[in-house]
Scaffold this active site. Structure first.
Site, PDB file in Angstrom:
ATOM      1  N   ASP A   1     -10.005   1.597 -12.793  1.00  0.00           N
ATOM      2  CA  ASP A   1      -8.907   0.838 -11.722  1.00  0.00           C
ATOM      3  C   ASP A   1      -7.755  -0.076 -12.583  1.00  0.00           C
ATOM      4  O   ASP A   1      -8.268  -0.358 -13.648  1.00  0.00           O
ATOM      5  CB  ASP A   1      -9.354   0.303 -10.784  1.00  0.00           C
ATOM      6  CG  ASP A   1      -8.557  -0.314  -9.548  1.00  0.00           C
ATOM      7  OD1 ASP A   1      -7.454   0.045  -9.621  1.00  0.00           O
ATOM      8  OD2 ASP A   1      -9.119  -0.994  -8.461  1.00  0.00           O
TER       9      ASP A   1
ATOM     10  N   ASN B   1     -13.003  -4.821  -5.927  1.00  0.00           N
ATOM     11  CA  ASN B   1     -13.399  -4.318  -4.705  1.00  0.00           C
ATOM     12  C   ASN B   1     -13.782  -2.616  -4.891  1.00  0.00           C
ATOM     13  O   ASN B   1     -14.670  -2.427  -4.100  1.00  0.00           O
ATOM     14  CB  ASN B   1     -12.049  -4.736  -4.004  1.00  0.00           C
ATOM     15  CG  ASN B   1     -10.985  -4.449  -4.596  1.00  0.00           C
ATOM     16  OD1 ASN B   1     -10.487  -3.882  -5.514  1.00  0.00           O
ATOM     17  ND2 ASN B   1      -9.796  -4.860  -3.720  1.00  0.00           N
TER      18      ASN B   1
ATOM     19  N   CYS C   1      -8.385   5.070  -8.288  1.00  0.00           N
ATOM     20  CA  CYS C   1      -7.784   5.120  -7.076  1.00  0.00           C
ATOM     21  C   CYS C   1      -6.502   5.095  -6.984  1.00  0.00           C
ATOM     22  O   CYS C   1      -5.947   5.103  -5.888  1.00  0.00           O
ATOM     23  CB  CYS C   1      -8.534   3.663  -6.529  1.00  0.00           C
ATOM     24  SG  CYS C   1      -8.030   2.291  -7.071  1.00  0.00           S
ATOM     25  N   LEU C   2      -5.798   4.441  -8.002  1.00  0.00           N
ATOM     26  CA  LEU C   2      -4.319   4.411  -8.035  1.00  0.00           C
ATOM     27  C   LEU C   2      -3.851   3.393  -7.126  1.00  0.00           C
ATOM     28  O   LEU C   2      -4.730   2.861  -6.211  1.00  0.00           O
ATOM     29  CB  LEU C   2      -3.557   5.785  -7.555  1.00  0.00           C
ATOM     30  CG  LEU C   2      -4.027   6.859  -8.131  1.00  0.00           C
ATOM     31  CD1 LEU C   2      -3.016   8.074  -7.631  1.00  0.00           C
ATOM     32  CD2 LEU C   2      -3.947   6.837  -9.800  1.00  0.00           C
TER      33      LEU C   2
ATOM     34  N   ARG D   1      -0.876   4.625  -0.668  1.00  0.00           N
ATOM     35  CA  ARG D   1      -2.039   5.624  -0.196  1.00  0.00           C
ATOM     36  C   ARG D   1      -2.565   5.427   1.191  1.00  0.00           C
ATOM     37  O   ARG D   1      -2.659   5.979   1.979  1.00  0.00           O
ATOM     38  CB  ARG D   1      -3.150   5.986  -1.285  1.00  0.00           C
ATOM     39  CG  ARG D   1      -2.820   6.977  -2.428  1.00  0.00           C
ATOM     40  CD  ARG D   1      -3.383   6.280  -3.738  1.00  0.00           C
ATOM     41  NE  ARG D   1      -2.712   5.349  -4.000  1.00  0.00           N
ATOM     42  CZ  ARG D   1      -1.761   5.247  -4.702  1.00  0.00           C
ATOM     43  NH1 ARG D   1      -1.146   6.187  -5.260  1.00  0.00           N
ATOM     44  NH2 ARG D   1      -0.728   3.717  -5.027  1.00  0.00           N
TER      45      ARG D   1
ATOM     46  N   SER E   1       0.926  -1.256   0.124  1.00  0.00           N
ATOM     47  CA  SER E   1      -0.128  -0.073  -0.241  1.00  0.00           C
ATOM     48  C   SER E   1       0.717   1.320  -0.163  1.00  0.00           C
ATOM     49  O   SER E   1       1.735   1.349   0.810  1.00  0.00           O
ATOM     50  CB  SER E   1      -0.874   0.012   1.217  1.00  0.00           C
ATOM     51  OG  SER E   1      -1.471   1.312   1.274  1.00  0.00           O
TER      52      SER E   1
ATOM     53  N   ARG F   1      -7.659  10.829   0.486  1.00  0.00           N
ATOM     54  CA  ARG F   1      -7.863   9.532   1.365  1.00  0.00           C
ATOM     55  C   ARG F   1      -7.228  10.095   2.682  1.00  0.00           C
ATOM     56  O   ARG F   1      -7.652   9.311   3.866  1.00  0.00           O
ATOM     57  CB  ARG F   1      -6.507   8.487   0.820  1.00  0.00           C
ATOM     58  CG  ARG F   1      -6.995   7.891  -0.364  1.00  0.00           C
ATOM     59  CD  ARG F   1      -8.133   7.194  -0.560  1.00  0.00           C
ATOM     60  NE  ARG F   1      -8.018   6.080   0.702  1.00  0.00           N
ATOM     61  CZ  ARG F   1      -7.617   4.982   0.365  1.00  0.00           C
ATOM     62  NH1 ARG F   1      -7.004   4.525  -0.866  1.00  0.00           N
ATOM     63  NH2 ARG F   1      -7.444   4.169   1.594  1.00  0.00           N
TER      64      ARG F   1
ATOM     65  N   SER G   1      -5.835  -6.908 -10.109  1.00  0.00           N
ATOM     66  CA  SER G   1      -5.678  -6.662  -8.588  1.00  0.00           C
ATOM     67  C   SER G   1      -4.697  -7.240  -7.955  1.00  0.00           C
ATOM     68  O   SER G   1      -4.302  -8.519  -8.542  1.00  0.00           O
ATOM     69  CB  SER G   1      -7.265  -6.742  -7.999  1.00  0.00           C
ATOM     70  OG  SER G   1      -8.030  -5.548  -8.407  1.00  0.00           O
ATOM     71  N   MET G   2      -4.428  -6.919  -6.942  1.00  0.00           N
ATOM     72  CA  MET G   2      -3.399  -7.453  -5.865  1.00  0.00           C
ATOM     73  C   MET G   2      -3.992  -9.135  -5.817  1.00  0.00           C
ATOM     74  O   MET G   2      -5.214  -9.080  -5.248  1.00  0.00           O
ATOM     75  CB  MET G   2      -3.169  -6.841  -4.668  1.00  0.00           C
ATOM     76  CG  MET G   2      -2.182  -5.622  -4.769  1.00  0.00           C
ATOM     77  SD  MET G   2      -1.870  -4.668  -3.308  1.00  0.00           S
ATOM     78  CE  MET G   2      -3.478  -3.889  -3.245  1.00  0.00           C
TER      79      MET G   2
ATOM     80  N   ARG H   1      -5.469  -4.494   6.140  1.00  0.00           N
ATOM     81  CA  ARG H   1      -5.816  -4.801   4.755  1.00  0.00           C
ATOM     82  C   ARG H   1      -5.435  -6.434   4.540  1.00  0.00           C
ATOM     83  O   ARG H   1      -4.446  -6.797   4.740  1.00  0.00           O
ATOM     84  CB  ARG H   1      -4.607  -3.995   3.848  1.00  0.00           C
ATOM     85  CG  ARG H   1      -4.629  -4.333   2.413  1.00  0.00           C
ATOM     86  CD  ARG H   1      -3.938  -3.379   1.464  1.00  0.00           C
ATOM     87  NE  ARG H   1      -4.604  -2.316   1.179  1.00  0.00           N
ATOM     88  CZ  ARG H   1      -4.478  -1.232   0.319  1.00  0.00           C
ATOM     89  NH1 ARG H   1      -3.369  -1.457  -0.688  1.00  0.00           N
ATOM     90  NH2 ARG H   1      -5.209  -0.281   0.095  1.00  0.00           N
TER      91      ARG H   1
ATOM     92  N   HIS I   1     -13.538  -1.855  -0.566  1.00  0.00           N
ATOM     93  CA  HIS I   1     -12.551  -0.639  -0.129  1.00  0.00           C
ATOM     94  C   HIS I   1     -13.238   0.409   0.432  1.00  0.00           C
ATOM     95  O   HIS I   1     -13.208   1.463  -0.311  1.00  0.00           O
ATOM     96  CB  HIS I   1     -11.702  -0.349  -1.235  1.00  0.00           C
ATOM     97  CG  HIS I   1     -10.506   0.125  -1.075  1.00  0.00           C
ATOM     98  ND1 HIS I   1      -9.898   0.704   0.258  1.00  0.00           N
ATOM     99  CD2 HIS I   1      -9.458   0.430  -2.157  1.00  0.00           C
ATOM    100  CE1 HIS I   1      -8.728   1.056   0.023  1.00  0.00           C
ATOM    101  NE2 HIS I   1      -8.349   1.231  -1.107  1.00  0.00           N
TER     102      HIS I   1
ATOM    103  N   GLN J   1     -11.791   4.062   0.282  1.00  0.00           N
ATOM    104  CA  GLN J   1     -11.459   4.610  -1.011  1.00  0.00           C
ATOM    105  C   GLN J   1     -12.951   5.257  -1.499  1.00  0.00           C
ATOM    106  O   GLN J   1     -12.964   6.433  -2.055  1.00  0.00           O
ATOM    107  CB  GLN J   1     -11.021   3.469  -2.032  1.00  0.00           C
ATOM    108  CG  GLN J   1     -10.934   3.943  -3.336  1.00  0.00           C
ATOM    109  CD  GLN J   1      -9.641   4.757  -3.523  1.00  0.00           C
ATOM    110  OE1 GLN J   1      -8.584   4.536  -2.967  1.00  0.00           O
ATOM    111  NE2 GLN J   1      -9.670   6.091  -4.108  1.00  0.00           N
TER     112      GLN J   1
HETATM  113  N1   CP Z   1      -5.896   3.276  -3.470  1.00  0.00           N
HETATM  114  C1   CP Z   1      -5.286   2.609  -2.850  1.00  0.00           C
HETATM  115  O1   CP Z   1      -5.847   2.048  -1.979  1.00  0.00           O
HETATM  116  O2   CP Z   1      -3.877   2.824  -3.005  1.00  0.00           O
HETATM  117  P1   CP Z   1      -2.672   1.951  -2.009  1.00  0.00           P
HETATM  118  O3   CP Z   1      -3.105   0.303  -2.350  1.00  0.00           O
HETATM  119  O4   CP Z   1      -1.535   2.579  -2.493  1.00  0.00           O
HETATM  120  O5   CP Z   1      -2.961   2.027  -0.657  1.00  0.00           O
HETATM  121  N1  NVA Z   2      -8.391  -3.167  -7.024  1.00  0.00           N
HETATM  122  C1  NVA Z   2      -7.005  -2.966  -6.773  1.00  0.00           C
HETATM  123  C2  NVA Z   2      -7.180  -1.526  -5.688  1.00  0.00           C
HETATM  124  C3  NVA Z   2      -5.722  -1.345  -5.232  1.00  0.00           C
HETATM  125  C4  NVA Z   2      -5.627   0.043  -4.284  1.00  0.00           C
HETATM  126  C5  NVA Z   2      -6.407  -4.243  -5.972  1.00  0.00           C
HETATM  127  O1  NVA Z   2      -7.329  -4.736  -5.148  1.00  0.00           O
HETATM  128  O2  NVA Z   2      -5.186  -4.377  -5.899  1.00  0.00           O
END
Ligand code: CP
Ligand code: NVA
Length: 323
Positions: free
Chosen positions: A231, A170, A273-274, A59, A57, A300, A235-236, A108, A135, A138
């Site tokens: 987005d 999410n 959201c980055l 942000r 993370s 944020r 995703s992760m 998280r 999320h 966000q």
């Molecule tokens: N948008 C957001 O949650 O970014 P991070 O994954 O950097 O916290």
């Molecule tokens: N959808 C992305 C958001 C990251 C802030 C994820 O879950 O990786």
């Protein structure tokens, strides 16, 4: 610590009024610039907030740590290589032990069941800092960004149209739930096979007024949109699907041309959201005059303050902040 604390696991946990209040409070804090007389300056003094992060993370970590410090508290960052969780210790034991020593937990995780279980056994409020399904922090920042952009309180965002072009994930799910609560209309374009799962669709439909259009055609989604959002397509946790996803989402990049072809509102704005990757949005849009992405990121911080204020300082009571 209270025996049955109130948690924030998704936007579903908030009433429409509470969501609007958190959003408005975030902007009120931003506008106040936190003067030395700020009533919350010692809101968390002598309190520790545990930040349990099993994923990367930028942000969420920076905003939450900063928010705790602004309120006079101590943020304790616990990354996945720092604590025993997941390697040597169960979620249950971790939750009972950590919550016995801190005033709040921001976490998280991967599966939603992890944050739900953490909350179930915690004696202090748990705030979801992203899981695979939601999320909420966000979403609060995103609607705060819109209230700021349109200089209107959250209650008056009704009738706005948001188009989401990309993966149903999410960030989208909580945004759709929040949009319903605020009476904002959503149109979502995903490739087929990457749409909103039925169970989440039902949760969105139950969340309030506002409409949700689903399509496989990005042009259809952006028609008349005031805001276009996307987005990452990966995703992760989905890293192994990268090649397949890049292929499935080709044609879904947000561009000026897409907005023109589809007939977005002339003054449409862009949100994300980055972190951002070039495949999902062109540089022209991302760095252009329509883009809200950097204020959205800064928001944020203000949203984290509003969330900690309600869930930790005020023990789950969401009320208009004092300035
Ligand atoms: N948008 C957001 O949650 O970014 P991070 O994954 O950097 O916290
Ligand atoms: N959808 C992305 C958001 C990251 C802030 C994820 O879950 O990786």
């Amino acid at each position: 610590s209270s025996p049955s604390p109130r948690h924030l696991l998704s936007i579903s946990n908030l009433s429409p009024t509470e969501l609007a209040t958190l959003v408005n409070n975030a902007i009120a804090h931003k506008n106040s610039k936190l003067p030395t007389t700020w009533p919350l300056r010692n809101g968390l003094s002598n309190k520790t907030i545990a930040l349990i992060f099993s994923k990367r993370s930028t942000r969420t970590r920076v905003s939450t740590e900063g928010a705790v410090v602004a309120m006079g508290g101590h943020p304790m960052f616990l990354g996945k290589d720092d604590i025993q969780l997941g390697v040597n210790e169960s979620l249950y034991d971790t939750s009972v032990v950590i919550s016995s020593m801190v005033s709040g937990i921001v976490a998280r995780v991967g599966p939603h069941s992890d944050i739900a279980n953490l909350a179930k056994d915690s004696s202090v409020p748990v705030i979801n800092a992203l899981c695979d399904t939601y999320h909420p922090m966000q979403t609060i920042a995103d609607f705060a960004t819109l209230t700021q952009t349109f200089s209107t309180p959250a209650e008056k965002l009704k009738g706005l149209k948001i188009a989401w072009v990309g993966d149903a994930n999410n960030v989208l799910f909580d945004m759709c739930i929040g949009a319903r609560k605020l009476g904002v209309d959503m149109a979502v374009a995903t490739p087929s096979g990457y749409g909103i799962p039925d169970k989440i669709k039902q949760e969105i439909d139950a969340a309030g007024p506002g409409t949700l259009l689903e399509t496989n055609t990005p042009e259809e989604a952006v028609k008349g949109a005031n805001i276009i959002v996307t987005d990452t397509w990966i995703s992760m946790g989905q890293e192994e699907e990268k090649a397949k996803r890049l292929q499935a989402f080709s044609g879904y990049q947000v561009t000026e041309d897409l907005a023109r072809r589809g007939g977005a509102a002339e003054d449409w704005r862009f949100m994300h959201c980055l972190p951002r990757h070039p495949e999902e949005v062109s540089d022209e849009v991302f760095y252009g005059k329509r883009s809200l992405v950097f204020p959205e990121a800064e928001n944020r911080l203000w949203s984290a303050i509003a969330t900690l204020e309600a869930f930790v300082v005020n023990k789950g009571e969401v009320k208009k902040t004092e300035q």
